[in-house]
Write an enzyme that holds these catalytic residues in place. Sequence first.
Site, PDB file in Angstrom:
ATOM      1  N   GLU A  27       6.345 -64.999 121.779  1.00  0.00           N
ATOM      2  CA  GLU A  27       7.052 -64.712 120.517  1.00  0.00           C
ATOM      3  C   GLU A  27       6.257 -65.259 119.324  1.00  0.00           C
ATOM      4  O   GLU A  27       6.163 -64.610 118.281  1.00  0.00           O
ATOM      5  CB  GLU A  27       8.459 -65.317 120.570  1.00  0.00           C
ATOM      6  CG  GLU A  27       9.313 -64.647 121.639  1.00  0.00           C
ATOM      7  CD  GLU A  27      10.709 -65.247 121.742  1.00  0.00           C
ATOM      8  OE1 GLU A  27      10.811 -66.470 121.952  1.00  0.00           O
ATOM      9  OE2 GLU A  27      11.682 -64.495 121.608  1.00  0.00           O
TER      10      GLU A  27
ATOM     11  N   GLU B  18      12.219 -65.381 130.854  1.00  0.00           N
ATOM     12  CA  GLU B  18      13.619 -65.580 130.498  1.00  0.00           C
ATOM     13  C   GLU B  18      14.566 -65.010 131.560  1.00  0.00           C
ATOM     14  O   GLU B  18      15.599 -65.619 131.868  1.00  0.00           O
ATOM     15  CB  GLU B  18      13.911 -64.912 129.143  1.00  0.00           C
ATOM     16  CG  GLU B  18      13.449 -65.720 127.944  1.00  0.00           C
ATOM     17  CD  GLU B  18      11.970 -65.560 127.603  1.00  0.00           C
ATOM     18  OE1 GLU B  18      11.211 -65.035 128.445  1.00  0.00           O
ATOM     19  OE2 GLU B  18      11.579 -65.975 126.504  1.00  0.00           O
TER      20      GLU B  18
END
Length: 259
Positions: free
Chosen positions: A112, A132
């Site tokens: 990210e 995740e």
Amino acid sequence: MAAAPLLKTATHGAVLHVALDRPDKRNAVNDALVQALDAQFANLPPAVRAVVLSGEGEHFCAGLDLSELTERNVFQGILHSRMWHAALDRIQFAPVPVVAVLHGAVVGGGLEIAASAHVRVAETSAFYAFPEGQRGIFVGGGGSVRVPRLIGAARVADMMLTGRVLDAEEGQAAGLSTYLVEPGAGLAKGLALAERIAANAPMSNYAVIQALPRIAELAPEQGLFMESLVAAIAQGEPAAKERLRAFLDKRAGKVSKES
Ligand code: 1HE
């Protein structure tokens, strides 16, 4: 390099090098590191014309510091994610372009952070993942917004659902990086690119990083009008007039494959 908590910085002319500096934890991003990034990019010295962002040690970044995650309730979780958004917006909407140099793990929140930069250089050691799904969580640092814009939502879904790890070549082919270099060569390449970027007219660079992504999200009719406004603003700058004159007077370089 001047030591700063969790970040190291060094100045190379008009280029500021910022390095995530938590190598013992593979540059895992705790709240203090998110805030350090926010403060760093909110307070770039005015003389800085481009930034290189890298990671100390064997990996760019192992993502969110999972040791801080366990006790948050839903509301705290929203605020935590919004804190990441604010910090990564500081990078994406910095006043000057940011070149990320990637090696080793570029995973979860690390990907990210990388996606909030404007140019990505990867060493062949780089690998990309969104663990995740395996950790029972979801991206919270803009990964569902910025990474699909680089490689498409289908690839992101594949990475999150299956735990797929892209190697550096796959990442380059997908569009996660636009330069691929040998291990150890990333920083020199990133600095060289940043120096070229820093030599551009500041208004042109600003238009590329601020106007281009916004225009790209608009319907074509609105986008074309906005493009005309930004083009006129950029061309009105004294720096543009001087650069155009330099080319016409044969004082400026030609476009060349070798440059
Ligand atoms: C960490 C973290 C971390 C390492 N949080 N402590 N991210 C992940 O799920 C990735 C988790 N990390 C890994 O898979 C591996 O650490 C790496 C592939 C990145 C590197 O492997 P390696 O063998 O070089 O290092 P290591 O032995 O696993 O880790 C070294 C130390 O760093 C160890 O601590 P130590 O006290 O035992 O020495 C690890 O526990 C620690 N460490 N990664 C906390 N991530 C805004 S939302 C974003 C959501 C996410 O980012 S989810 C993805 C999280």
